[in-house]
Design an enzyme around this catalytic site. Sequence first.
Site, PDB file in Angstrom:
ATOM      1  N   CYS A  73      86.424  80.171  59.105  1.00 37.80           N
ATOM      2  CA  CYS A  73      86.933  80.626  57.805  1.00 37.80           C
ATOM      3  C   CYS A  73      86.758  82.131  57.684  1.00 37.80           C
ATOM      4  O   CYS A  73      85.673  82.656  57.953  1.00 37.80           O
ATOM      5  CB  CYS A  73      86.182  79.919  56.681  1.00 37.80           C
ATOM      6  SG  CYS A  73      86.504  80.613  55.058  1.00 37.80           S
ATOM      7  N   CYS A  79      81.587  84.015  50.923  1.00 38.75           N
ATOM      8  CA  CYS A  79      81.574  82.823  50.071  1.00 38.75           C
ATOM      9  C   CYS A  79      80.194  82.176  50.086  1.00 38.75           C
ATOM     10  O   CYS A  79      79.535  82.119  51.120  1.00 38.75           O
ATOM     11  CB  CYS A  79      82.618  81.843  50.593  1.00 38.75           C
ATOM     12  SG  CYS A  79      82.658  80.272  49.724  1.00 38.75           S
ATOM     13  N   CYS A  82      79.471  77.999  52.437  1.00 39.36           N
ATOM     14  CA  CYS A  82      79.057  77.663  53.806  1.00 39.36           C
ATOM     15  C   CYS A  82      78.014  78.658  54.282  1.00 39.36           C
ATOM     16  O   CYS A  82      78.335  79.801  54.569  1.00 39.36           O
ATOM     17  CB  CYS A  82      80.254  77.722  54.750  1.00 39.36           C
ATOM     18  SG  CYS A  82      81.388  76.356  54.564  1.00 39.36           S
ATOM     19  N   GLN A 284      80.359  60.350  46.024  1.00 38.88           N
ATOM     20  CA  GLN A 284      79.961  61.136  47.201  1.00 38.88           C
ATOM     21  C   GLN A 284      81.160  61.933  47.716  1.00 38.88           C
ATOM     22  O   GLN A 284      82.266  61.413  47.771  1.00 38.88           O
ATOM     23  CB  GLN A 284      79.452  60.197  48.301  1.00 38.88           C
ATOM     24  CG  GLN A 284      78.153  59.490  47.957  1.00 38.88           C
ATOM     25  CD  GLN A 284      76.920  60.376  48.102  1.00 38.88           C
ATOM     26  OE1 GLN A 284      77.022  61.567  48.401  1.00 38.88           O
ATOM     27  NE2 GLN A 284      75.755  59.806  47.868  1.00 38.88           N
ATOM     28  N   TYR A 313      69.968  55.001  39.547  1.00 42.48           N
ATOM     29  CA  TYR A 313      70.877  56.146  39.662  1.00 42.48           C
ATOM     30  C   TYR A 313      72.139  55.687  40.406  1.00 42.48           C
ATOM     31  O   TYR A 313      72.518  56.248  41.433  1.00 42.48           O
ATOM     32  CB  TYR A 313      70.233  57.329  40.413  1.00 42.48           C
ATOM     33  CG  TYR A 313      68.852  57.706  39.932  1.00 42.48           C
ATOM     34  CD1 TYR A 313      68.693  58.599  38.868  1.00 42.48           C
ATOM     35  CD2 TYR A 313      67.710  57.183  40.529  1.00 42.48           C
ATOM     36  CE1 TYR A 313      67.422  58.956  38.428  1.00 42.48           C
ATOM     37  CE2 TYR A 313      66.450  57.529  40.094  1.00 42.48           C
ATOM     38  CZ  TYR A 313      66.302  58.410  39.044  1.00 42.48           C
ATOM     39  OH  TYR A 313      65.055  58.765  38.626  1.00 42.48           O
ATOM     40  N   CYS A 410      69.249  63.854  48.221  1.00 40.88           N
ATOM     41  CA  CYS A 410      69.998  65.048  48.609  1.00 40.88           C
ATOM     42  C   CYS A 410      69.080  66.272  48.590  1.00 40.88           C
ATOM     43  O   CYS A 410      69.551  67.395  48.716  1.00 40.88           O
ATOM     44  CB  CYS A 410      71.207  65.250  47.706  1.00 40.88           C
ATOM     45  SG  CYS A 410      70.796  65.290  45.977  1.00 40.88           S
TER      46      CYS A 410
HETATM   47  N1  SAH Z   1      74.271  56.078  44.000  1.00 44.78           N
HETATM   48  C1  SAH Z   1      75.476  56.738  43.537  1.00 44.78           C
HETATM   49  C2  SAH Z   1      75.226  58.013  42.720  1.00 44.78           C
HETATM   50  C3  SAH Z   1      74.151  58.917  43.193  1.00 44.78           C
HETATM   51  S1  SAH Z   1      74.137  60.530  42.456  1.00 44.78           S
HETATM   52  C4  SAH Z   1      76.383  57.020  44.708  1.00 44.78           C
HETATM   53  O1  SAH Z   1      75.949  56.967  45.844  1.00 44.78           O
HETATM   54  O2  SAH Z   1      77.552  57.308  44.484  1.00 44.78           O
HETATM   55  C5  SAH Z   1      72.921  60.431  41.227  1.00 44.78           C
HETATM   56  C6  SAH Z   1      73.376  59.726  39.968  1.00 44.78           C
HETATM   57  O3  SAH Z   1      72.281  59.743  39.057  1.00 44.78           O
HETATM   58  C7  SAH Z   1      74.522  60.388  39.230  1.00 44.78           C
HETATM   59  O4  SAH Z   1      75.541  59.439  39.021  1.00 44.78           O
HETATM   60  C8  SAH Z   1      73.906  60.841  37.900  1.00 44.78           C
HETATM   61  O5  SAH Z   1      74.812  60.755  36.817  1.00 44.78           O
HETATM   62  C9  SAH Z   1      72.770  59.884  37.742  1.00 44.78           C
HETATM   63  N2  SAH Z   1      71.622  60.321  36.921  1.00 44.78           N
HETATM   64  C10 SAH Z   1      71.134  61.574  36.756  1.00 44.78           C
HETATM   65  N3  SAH Z   1      70.016  61.561  36.007  1.00 44.78           N
HETATM   66  C11 SAH Z   1      69.788  60.256  35.673  1.00 44.78           C
HETATM   67  C12 SAH Z   1      68.765  59.600  34.911  1.00 44.78           C
HETATM   68  N4  SAH Z   1      67.774  60.280  34.352  1.00 44.78           N
HETATM   69  N5  SAH Z   1      68.842  58.258  34.788  1.00 44.78           N
HETATM   70  C13 SAH Z   1      69.846  57.544  35.357  1.00 44.78           C
HETATM   71  N6  SAH Z   1      70.831  58.132  36.094  1.00 44.78           N
HETATM   72  C14 SAH Z   1      70.808  59.460  36.245  1.00 44.78           C
END
Ligand code: SAH
Length: 455
Positions: A73, A79, A82, A284, A313, A410
């Site tokens: 790039c 930027c 990356c 994701q 989550y 992450c």
């Molecule tokens: N497991 C899912 C999302 C993971 S990302 C996947 O793999 O697609 C983390 C997620 O946690 C997000 O959707 C975000 O909205 C949620 N989140 C953030 N803080 C939170 C909290 N205090 N309680 C519940 N969910 C939460």
Amino acid sequence: MELKKNDICTVEIIDMNHDGEGIGKIDGCPLFIKDTIIGDIVRVKIMKMKKNYGYARLEEIITPSEHRVTAPCGVARQCGGCQLQMMDYEEQLRFKQNKVANNLQRIGKVTDYEMEPIIGMDTPFRYRNKAQFPVGRNKNGKLIAGFYAGHTHAIIENEDCLLGVEENKDILDIVLGYMEANNVSPYDETTHKGVVRHVFIRKGFFTGEIMVCLVCNGKKLPNTDSLIDALCNIPGMKGIFINVNKEKTNAILGDELIKLWGQDYITDTIGDIAYQISPMAFYQVNPVQTARLYAKALEYAGLTGKETVWDIYCGIGTISLFLAKKAKKVYGIEIIPEAIENAKENAKLNNIENTEFFVGKAEEVLPKWYADNKGKADVVVVDPPRKGCDEEVLRTMAEMEPKRIVYVSCDPATLARDVARLAELGYKLEKACVADMFPNSVHCETVVLISRKDK
Ligand code: SAH
């Protein structure tokens, strides 16, 4: 030697920090130097000195590292997206696996576990299904879209990011053309004036479906018919939205969504499960690697069909539905109401009947549910945002006595912190596997298996 601003020196890069900055030492004093990698010998200019360390700018590469490559790039250096494009991909993978292992050792105080080989990509470009381009003006007043430079909000013009899909460029051309023709101004952060802040684009890789969302400092745009007509020429276009964000904030999306055209969601599939995804829901960004990550999470969950599983989550239920096919019952918790709507729809869409979803903060919903039901869990999966799990979540999780905890993370630092806390609560790290979800950036995703010490 006392280093001071504007000094020029030559230094060898011997390490890299978690932001991907190279580290070189002069008389024992570490210098952080962006755009350098381990093995480079570079001439640098000191930009800022603190008491025990400093920051320097790369002036010239005297001898390149054996792992240095030419970044494909043209704006990779300017930027902020990356940080590692100039490092060959094998070395990027090594860097990420080391980073996770170092965090687990330093913060998590664990070494006695199995680190599985990192899951890399065959082609580490064009993998992102989502892009959020800030819109602004360059020095000559021309409308531009691109990405923020590292640590600032200066926009580096780039409509064709090599991590994103090829349609991004056509969509941005249409949006900027529409803004030009209709005198719609870009948002200016300093004056809080102007309208369009970001262009958000998401594409389902397996279905080809696309949604576009103009994040605006207001609810109205003029002459939207012309915008809709033009965007509908993009193959796969399914939904066009305004997202209202009037706040003085770094958060990209606001809370209100106004549909201009099409349907409320796009559909995509991971493995044999279809998902409906609304613009506000987390999904994701790297679908190829997500399938591999979830397969590993499923393996770690060790399901036989008899288990009660919690997916904390859970977003739109991506992992929950993956697990539900192999478990007795899956409960999901997620804070964003739209995502839970998607999760419920997604369960129906896939004829999955053994899931139940709760909206709310995990740190409130889980303890309350446990106090009311005293229900135990066989397996708990957590996939928290970068800040990791709340203490209440970790404690309640342990009280539910799952045999296995599968932690998808992450951020290796908060993962390591939570692994250490779970050790105090009776759990031991068994295995870890890093999946490269974000090639060419410093970020990485890790999935670990944690099991109960007495089981
Ligand atoms: N497991 C899912 C999302 C993971 S990302 C996947 O793999 O697609 C983390 C997620 O946690 C997000 O959707 C975000 O909205 C949620 N989140 C953030 N803080 C939170 C909290 N205090 N309680 C519940 N969910 C939460």
